[in-house]
Design an enzyme around this catalytic site. Structure first.
Site, PDB file in Angstrom:
ATOM      1  N   ASN A   8       0.703  -1.247   0.020  1.00  0.00           N
ATOM      2  CA  ASN A   8      -0.390   0.048  -0.012  1.00  0.00           C
ATOM      3  C   ASN A   8       1.037   1.392   0.270  1.00  0.00           C
ATOM      4  O   ASN A   8       1.214   1.500   0.858  1.00  0.00           O
ATOM      5  CB  ASN A   8      -0.522  -0.158   1.584  1.00  0.00           C
ATOM      6  CG  ASN A   8      -2.108   1.000   1.981  1.00  0.00           C
ATOM      7  OD1 ASN A   8      -2.209   2.024   0.285  1.00  0.00           O
ATOM      8  ND2 ASN A   8      -2.148   1.521   2.569  1.00  0.00           N
ATOM      9  N   LYS A  10       0.509   4.477  -0.582  1.00  0.00           N
ATOM     10  CA  LYS A  10      -0.537   5.408  -0.159  1.00  0.00           C
ATOM     11  C   LYS A  10      -0.230   6.948  -0.927  1.00  0.00           C
ATOM     12  O   LYS A  10       0.410   6.217  -2.367  1.00  0.00           O
ATOM     13  CB  LYS A  10      -0.331   5.658   1.032  1.00  0.00           C
ATOM     14  CG  LYS A  10      -0.458   4.643   2.972  1.00  0.00           C
ATOM     15  CD  LYS A  10      -0.235   4.612   3.934  1.00  0.00           C
ATOM     16  CE  LYS A  10      -0.278   3.257   4.738  1.00  0.00           C
ATOM     17  NZ  LYS A  10       0.185   3.655   5.814  1.00  0.00           N
ATOM     18  N   HIS A  93      -9.692   1.145   4.485  1.00  0.00           N
ATOM     19  CA  HIS A  93      -8.491   1.396   5.722  1.00  0.00           C
ATOM     20  C   HIS A  93      -8.542   2.559   5.986  1.00  0.00           C
ATOM     21  O   HIS A  93      -9.772   3.670   6.023  1.00  0.00           O
ATOM     22  CB  HIS A  93      -7.645   2.413   4.308  1.00  0.00           C
ATOM     23  CG  HIS A  93      -6.095   2.192   5.377  1.00  0.00           C
ATOM     24  ND1 HIS A  93      -5.644   3.322   5.607  1.00  0.00           N
ATOM     25  CD2 HIS A  93      -5.010   1.357   4.778  1.00  0.00           C
ATOM     26  CE1 HIS A  93      -4.506   2.773   6.262  1.00  0.00           C
ATOM     27  NE2 HIS A  93      -3.822   1.876   4.986  1.00  0.00           N
ATOM     28  N   GLU A  95      -7.618   5.146   7.582  1.00  0.00           N
ATOM     29  CA  GLU A  95      -6.884   6.492   6.894  1.00  0.00           C
ATOM     30  C   GLU A  95      -8.016   6.899   5.963  1.00  0.00           C
ATOM     31  O   GLU A  95      -8.564   8.380   5.941  1.00  0.00           O
ATOM     32  CB  GLU A  95      -5.286   6.455   5.687  1.00  0.00           C
ATOM     33  CG  GLU A  95      -3.935   6.416   6.788  1.00  0.00           C
ATOM     34  CD  GLU A  95      -2.766   5.715   6.290  1.00  0.00           C
ATOM     35  OE1 GLU A  95      -2.823   5.520   5.443  1.00  0.00           O
ATOM     36  OE2 GLU A  95      -1.986   5.405   7.184  1.00  0.00           O
ATOM     37  N   GLU A 165      -6.107  -4.478  11.041  1.00  0.00           N
ATOM     38  CA  GLU A 165      -4.846  -3.292  10.446  1.00  0.00           C
ATOM     39  C   GLU A 165      -4.379  -2.269  11.857  1.00  0.00           C
ATOM     40  O   GLU A 165      -5.524  -1.788  12.397  1.00  0.00           O
ATOM     41  CB  GLU A 165      -4.338  -2.162   9.358  1.00  0.00           C
ATOM     42  CG  GLU A 165      -4.275  -3.248   8.075  1.00  0.00           C
ATOM     43  CD  GLU A 165      -3.621  -2.802   7.322  1.00  0.00           C
ATOM     44  OE1 GLU A 165      -2.725  -2.179   7.122  1.00  0.00           O
ATOM     45  OE2 GLU A 165      -4.299  -0.629   6.862  1.00  0.00           O
ATOM     46  N   GLY A 171       2.223   3.033  10.945  1.00  0.00           N
ATOM     47  CA  GLY A 171       3.313   4.128  10.492  1.00  0.00           C
ATOM     48  C   GLY A 171       3.887   4.410  11.894  1.00  0.00           C
ATOM     49  O   GLY A 171       4.372   5.186  11.691  1.00  0.00           O
ATOM     50  N   SER A 211       3.018  -1.553  10.590  1.00  0.00           N
ATOM     51  CA  SER A 211       4.499  -1.833  10.848  1.00  0.00           C
ATOM     52  C   SER A 211       4.936  -3.130  10.564  1.00  0.00           C
ATOM     53  O   SER A 211       5.697  -3.488  11.039  1.00  0.00           O
ATOM     54  CB  SER A 211       4.717  -1.265  12.072  1.00  0.00           C
ATOM     55  OG  SER A 211       4.595  -0.389  12.561  1.00  0.00           O
TER      56      SER A 211
HETATM   57  P1  PGA Z   1       2.995   0.663   7.449  1.00  0.00           P
HETATM   58  O1  PGA Z   1       1.637   1.060   7.172  1.00  0.00           O
HETATM   59  O2  PGA Z   1       2.757  -0.602   6.901  1.00  0.00           O
HETATM   60  O3  PGA Z   1       2.893   1.961   7.590  1.00  0.00           O
HETATM   61  O4  PGA Z   1       2.444   0.960   9.378  1.00  0.00           O
HETATM   62  C1  PGA Z   1       0.469  -0.272   6.856  1.00  0.00           C
HETATM   63  C2  PGA Z   1      -0.942   0.258   5.659  1.00  0.00           C
HETATM   64  O5  PGA Z   1      -1.587   0.997   6.446  1.00  0.00           O
HETATM   65  O6  PGA Z   1      -1.857  -0.302   5.608  1.00  0.00           O
END
Ligand code: PGA
Length: 248
Positions: A8, A10, A93, A95, A165, A171, A211
Site C-alpha cells: 500500500n 498510499k 483503510h 486512513e 490493521e 506507521g 509496521s
Molecule cells: P505501515 O502501513 O506498514 O506503514 O504501518 C500499513 C497500512 O497502513 O496499510
C-alpha cells in the site's frame, strides 16, 4: 494457503519513481512463493501495470467509489479500475475512515460493487489504542466486519481478503506481536465461519498490516491464521518489500 503480500504505497511514488522501483523489485521476486500485489496512487496504475507485464506481480487500487459513473467529482469507479487491469482494491483503510469519514455502510457498498466487477476487495478492520486498552478490540472488530460485509453471501465471501490493521501499529514502527495478531486473526476466522460456514471461509486470506517489515514479517507470517501482509512504509523500499515477499 498461498500467502498474499500487498504493498500500500498510499500517496507516495510518482510514475518515474514507480518505474525505477520496479526495475529493482521485479528480478528479486521472480520466483516468489507468495501472490504479490502493488497498490499505487491512481495516477500510476496504468504505467505500473505495463511494467508488470510478464511477471507474477498484480496491480490494485487503494480506494474506489461504489457507483459505476455519475456526478461524483474526484472519484474513481470500479469500472475504470477494471479497465486499467486492476485485480485488487483496498476498501475501508483506517486512513479513509478517519480523514474521509468513510462509514461501515459506505464501505459495504464499495465491497459489493467491487465484487460485482470481479475485483478482489481487501477489507480493512482494526482498533485504536484506546479500544485495545479497554479490551474492546474483539467487539469492535466484529462490528466492523459484520457491518462491512453486510448482506454479501457465502459464495462472495470466498472472493474477499480481510486485512487486520490495528491503528496503533500503522506507521508507528510498533507492530502487533505475532500472538496479539494471531489472537485477532483467529477471532476473525471464527466470526467468518460462524456467519458463512467453515467451507466458505477456510480459505479466506486474512492479512496483517501495521509496521510489517523484513525484521518481523517471518515471525508474523508463521502464525496459522496470518495469511499475508498489507505493507505501507516498508513497501516504499523495493529491496525491503521484496525481502518481505521472499520471506514467506
Ligand atoms: P505501515 O502501513 O506498514 O506503514 O504501518 C500499513 C497500512 O497502513 O496499510
Amino acid at each position: 494457503m498461498r500467502p498474499l503480500i500487498v504493498a500500500n504505497w498510499k500517496m507516495n511514488n510518482g510514475i518515474k519513481e514507480s518505474l525505477s522501483y520496479m526495475e529493482v523489485f521485479k528480478p528479486i521476486v521472480k520466483d516468489c512463493n507468495a501472490d504479490i500485489a502493488i497498490c499505487p496512487p491512481f495516477s500510476g496504475i496504468s504505467e505500473l501495470k505495463k511494467s508488470m507485464k510478464g511477471t507474477n506481480i498484480k496491480i490494485g487500487a487503494q480506494n474506489m467509489h461504489h457507483e459505476d459513473n455519475g456526478a461524483f467529482t474526484g472519484e474513481v469507479s470500479p469500472q475504470f479500475l477494471k479497465e486499467l487491469g486492476c485485480e485488487y482494491v483496498i476498501i475501508g483503510h483506517s486512513e479513509r475512515r478517519k480523514h474521509f469519514n468513510e462509514t461501515d455502510e459506505f464501505i459495504n457498498k464499495k465491497l459489493i460493487s467491487a465484487l460485482n466487477y470481479r475485483l478482489i476487495p481487501i477489507l480493512c478492520v482494526g482498533e485504536d489504542m484506546a479500544q485495545r486498552k479497554k479490551h474492546e478490540t474483539k467487539r469492535f472488530i466484529k462490528k466492523q466486519l459484520v457491518a462491512g460485509l453486510g448482506k454479501i453471501g457465502g459464495a462472495d465471501v470466498r472472493n474477499i481478503v480481510i486485512a487486520y490493521e490495528p491503528i496503533w501499529a500503522i506507521g508507528t514502527g510498533n507492530n502487533a506481536t505475532p500472538d496479539q495478531a494471531e489472537d485477532v486473526h483467529l477471532h476473525i476466522r471464527d466470526l467468518l465461519s460462524k456467519i458463512y460456514g467453515k467451507s466458505s471461509t477456510a480459505n479466506v486470506r486474512i492479512l496483517y498490516g501495521g509496521s510489517m517489515k523484513p525484521e518481523n514479517s517471518k515471525e508474523l507470517m508463521v502464525m496459522p491464521n496470518i495469511n499475508g501482509g498489507l505493507v505501507g512504509g516498508a513497501s516504499l523500499d523495493p529491496k525491503k518489500f521484496a525481502e518481505i515477499c521472499m520471506n514467506v
